[in-house]
Design a protein around this motif. Structure first.
Motif, PDB file in Angstrom:
ATOM      1  N   GLU A 162      47.803  14.354  43.480  1.00  0.00           N
ATOM      2  CA  GLU A 162      48.191  15.108  42.293  1.00  0.00           C
ATOM      3  C   GLU A 162      47.372  16.382  42.157  1.00  0.00           C
ATOM      4  OE1 GLU A 162      49.043  13.031  38.414  1.00  0.00           O
ATOM      5  OE2 GLU A 162      47.225  14.104  37.811  1.00  0.00           O
ATOM      6  N   MET A 163      46.076  16.291  42.447  1.00  0.00           N
ATOM      7  CA  MET A 163      45.209  17.462  42.351  1.00  0.00           C
ATOM      8  C   MET A 163      45.567  18.496  43.417  1.00  0.00           C
ATOM      9  SD  MET A 163      41.026  17.628  42.404  1.00  0.00           S
ATOM     10  CE  MET A 163      40.949  16.852  44.040  1.00  0.00           C
ATOM     11  N   GLU A 164      45.876  18.033  44.616  1.00  0.00           N
ATOM     12  CA  GLU A 164      46.225  18.970  45.690  1.00  0.00           C
ATOM     13  C   GLU A 164      47.557  19.651  45.443  1.00  0.00           C
ATOM     14  OE1 GLU A 164      46.142  16.474  49.103  1.00  0.00           O
ATOM     15  OE2 GLU A 164      43.955  16.531  49.325  1.00  0.00           O
ATOM     16  N   GLU A 165      48.486  18.983  44.762  1.00  0.00           N
ATOM     17  CA  GLU A 165      49.812  19.542  44.514  1.00  0.00           C
ATOM     18  C   GLU A 165      49.904  20.277  43.177  1.00  0.00           C
ATOM     19  OE1 GLU A 165      52.465  16.263  44.830  1.00  0.00           O
ATOM     20  OE2 GLU A 165      52.281  16.092  47.022  1.00  0.00           O
ATOM     21  N   SER A 211      40.825  23.692  41.479  1.00  0.00           N
ATOM     22  CA  SER A 211      39.828  24.014  40.457  1.00  0.00           C
ATOM     23  C   SER A 211      40.452  24.083  39.064  1.00  0.00           C
ATOM     24  CB  SER A 211      39.141  25.337  40.790  1.00  0.00           C
ATOM     25  OG  SER A 211      40.094  26.399  40.861  1.00  0.00           O
ATOM     26  N   SER A 212      41.652  24.634  38.972  1.00  0.00           N
ATOM     27  CA  SER A 212      42.346  24.702  37.688  1.00  0.00           C
ATOM     28  C   SER A 212      42.731  23.308  37.197  1.00  0.00           C
ATOM     29  CB  SER A 212      43.600  25.572  37.793  1.00  0.00           C
ATOM     30  OG  SER A 212      43.256  26.913  38.086  1.00  0.00           O
ATOM     31  N   TYR A 213      43.054  22.418  38.133  1.00  0.00           N
ATOM     32  CA  TYR A 213      43.366  21.034  37.773  1.00  0.00           C
ATOM     33  C   TYR A 213      42.168  20.369  37.105  1.00  0.00           C
ATOM     34  CZ  TYR A 213      44.486  16.069  38.425  1.00  0.00           C
ATOM     35  OH  TYR A 213      44.711  14.729  38.229  1.00  0.00           O
ATOM     36  N   VAL A 214      41.004  20.529  37.731  1.00  0.00           N
ATOM     37  CA  VAL A 214      39.781  19.927  37.183  1.00  0.00           C
ATOM     38  C   VAL A 214      39.420  20.563  35.839  1.00  0.00           C
ATOM     39  CG1 VAL A 214      37.317  19.574  37.572  1.00  0.00           C
ATOM     40  CG2 VAL A 214      38.925  19.317  39.463  1.00  0.00           C
ATOM     41  N   MET A 215      39.493  21.886  35.765  1.00  0.00           N
ATOM     42  CA  MET A 215      39.106  22.570  34.540  1.00  0.00           C
ATOM     43  C   MET A 215      40.072  22.252  33.392  1.00  0.00           C
ATOM     44  SD  MET A 215      36.312  23.912  35.201  1.00  0.00           S
ATOM     45  CE  MET A 215      36.133  24.668  33.585  1.00  0.00           C
ATOM     46  N   THR A 216      41.351  22.066  33.716  1.00  0.00           N
ATOM     47  CA  THR A 216      42.310  21.685  32.682  1.00  0.00           C
ATOM     48  C   THR A 216      41.944  20.347  32.062  1.00  0.00           C
ATOM     49  OG1 THR A 216      44.110  22.899  33.768  1.00  0.00           O
ATOM     50  CG2 THR A 216      44.732  21.170  32.201  1.00  0.00           C
ATOM     51  N   LEU A 217      41.582  19.389  32.907  1.00  0.00           N
ATOM     52  CA  LEU A 217      41.189  18.075  32.408  1.00  0.00           C
ATOM     53  C   LEU A 217      39.871  18.139  31.632  1.00  0.00           C
ATOM     54  CD1 LEU A 217      42.082  15.817  35.488  1.00  0.00           C
ATOM     55  CD2 LEU A 217      43.411  16.183  33.394  1.00  0.00           C
TER      56      LEU A 217
END
Length: 328
Positions: A265-268, A274-280
């Motif tokens: 999910e993070m890779e897609e 980085s935006s995936y992590v920061m969003t969470l």
């Protein structure tokens, strides 16, 4: 002799007036305390409005850009509590230890924190499922009914007195929320099947009821059990109920097997890893800001008032969503 009697009578009257003055001061708080109370209420209300609005927008961003995990969306609503731990040492006050002899037992406190945490975990996952299977308009309409549920719980658990102003505010908030949602329902349809739609409806109703119950139990805990009035107690309730909820949600995350798909999910994710992590991360922080605000409003005001302030975010979120969409 008459002078002595008159002097004695004058002294008695002055002492009596002094006692009455002291009694009056004990009932009516000085203006400085009133200003401080209003300032704290404004700060807590801003925490609720800003935290919930930001968290809702970030949650929508998570799903729109490729997020799919229900348990991850649930986890971020309580997992940000470690950011509050340093504040426990900053907020130590004399009032926190003043009534230590009348403090409830550790078993009672742990039981209340555990109960609040379980309700929080259950309500959060129900909200996430409801938002997943229902159109946003229908979901928001059902969610706005939690003010009515909270009014019922506040009446029986917190002995809330219903004045014409309170009844008027409940009716106006519920009605305006419904009209706003129906107005935004133009052309929106649910892609879920009838079975999933029914599940989403029941989950959202259950979540609204459970969240209203959490607020009323929190007020009951502050007034009848804890009997303290410090910022430290607001932080304690926020942190410990979030800790219990996070543990329960982590069990669900690993038991469901969704943790295995988080890397993919993070890779897609459309905006990148980085935006995936920061969003969470920012979603988790925003929910903690909201949690401090809502607990603070219960602590300084009432559960019903806190719920009414929370409902005000319903018209704020669509406006902010339009603004941010225009700036892209």
């Amino acid at each position: 002799m008459d002078l002595d009697v008159n002097q004695e009578a004058t002294e008695i009257n002055s002492d009596h007036e002094h006692e009455i003055g002291n009694h009056h001061q004990s009932i009516v708080p000085p203006p400085r305390r009133q200003y401080q109370w209003y300032l704290e209420m404004v700060i807590y209300a801003l925490f609720v409005l800003s935290g919930q609005s930001a968290a809702t927008l970030l949650g929508r961003l998570y799903y729109e850009k490729g997020g799919k995990s229900k348990w991850m969306a649930t986890l971020v609503q309580s997992a940000g509590f470690p950011i509050l731990l340093p504040l426990l040492y900053i907020s130590v006050t004399k009032n926190h230890t003043a009534n230590s002899t009348n403090a409830p037992s550790t078993l009672v406190i742990v039981s209340v924190y555990g109960l609040l945490g379980l309700f929080l975990a259950a309500g959060t996952i129900l909200f996430v499922i409801g938002l997943l299977y229902l159109p946003v308009s229908t979901f928001s309409l059902i969610t706005s009914t939690q003010v009515g549920f909270n009014a019922i719980f506040s009446r029986y658990l917190n002995s809330q007195k219903f004045t014409p102003f309170i009844i008027n505010s409940i009716v106006l908030l519920t009605t305006s929320s419904s009209l706003l949602v129906f107005h935004n329902d133009s052309g929106e349809s649910s892609k879920a099947s009838k079975g999933k739609y029914a599940i989403g409806f029941l989950c959202t109703v259950g979540a609204a009821t459970g969240y209203a119950l959490i607020l009323s139990i929190s007020q009951l805990f502050f007034r009848k059990i804890l009997k303290k009035q410090t910022i430290r107690d607001v932080l304690d309730v926020t942190i410990y109920e979030s800790l219990v909820a996070t543990c329960v949600i982590l069990v669900g995350l690993f038991a469901s097997g969704e943790w295995k798909s988080l890397k993919t999910e993070m890779e897609e994710f459309e905006l990148g890893k980085s935006s995936y992590v920061m969003t969470l991360v920012w979603t988790a922080l925003a929910w903690q800001v909201f949690s401090i605000g809502i607990v603070g409003l219960i602590f300084k005001g009432s559960a019903l008032f806190a719920n009414e302030i929370s409902t005000l975010t319903l018209p704020i979120v669509p406006v902010l969503a339009v603004i941010f969409s225009m700036t892209r």
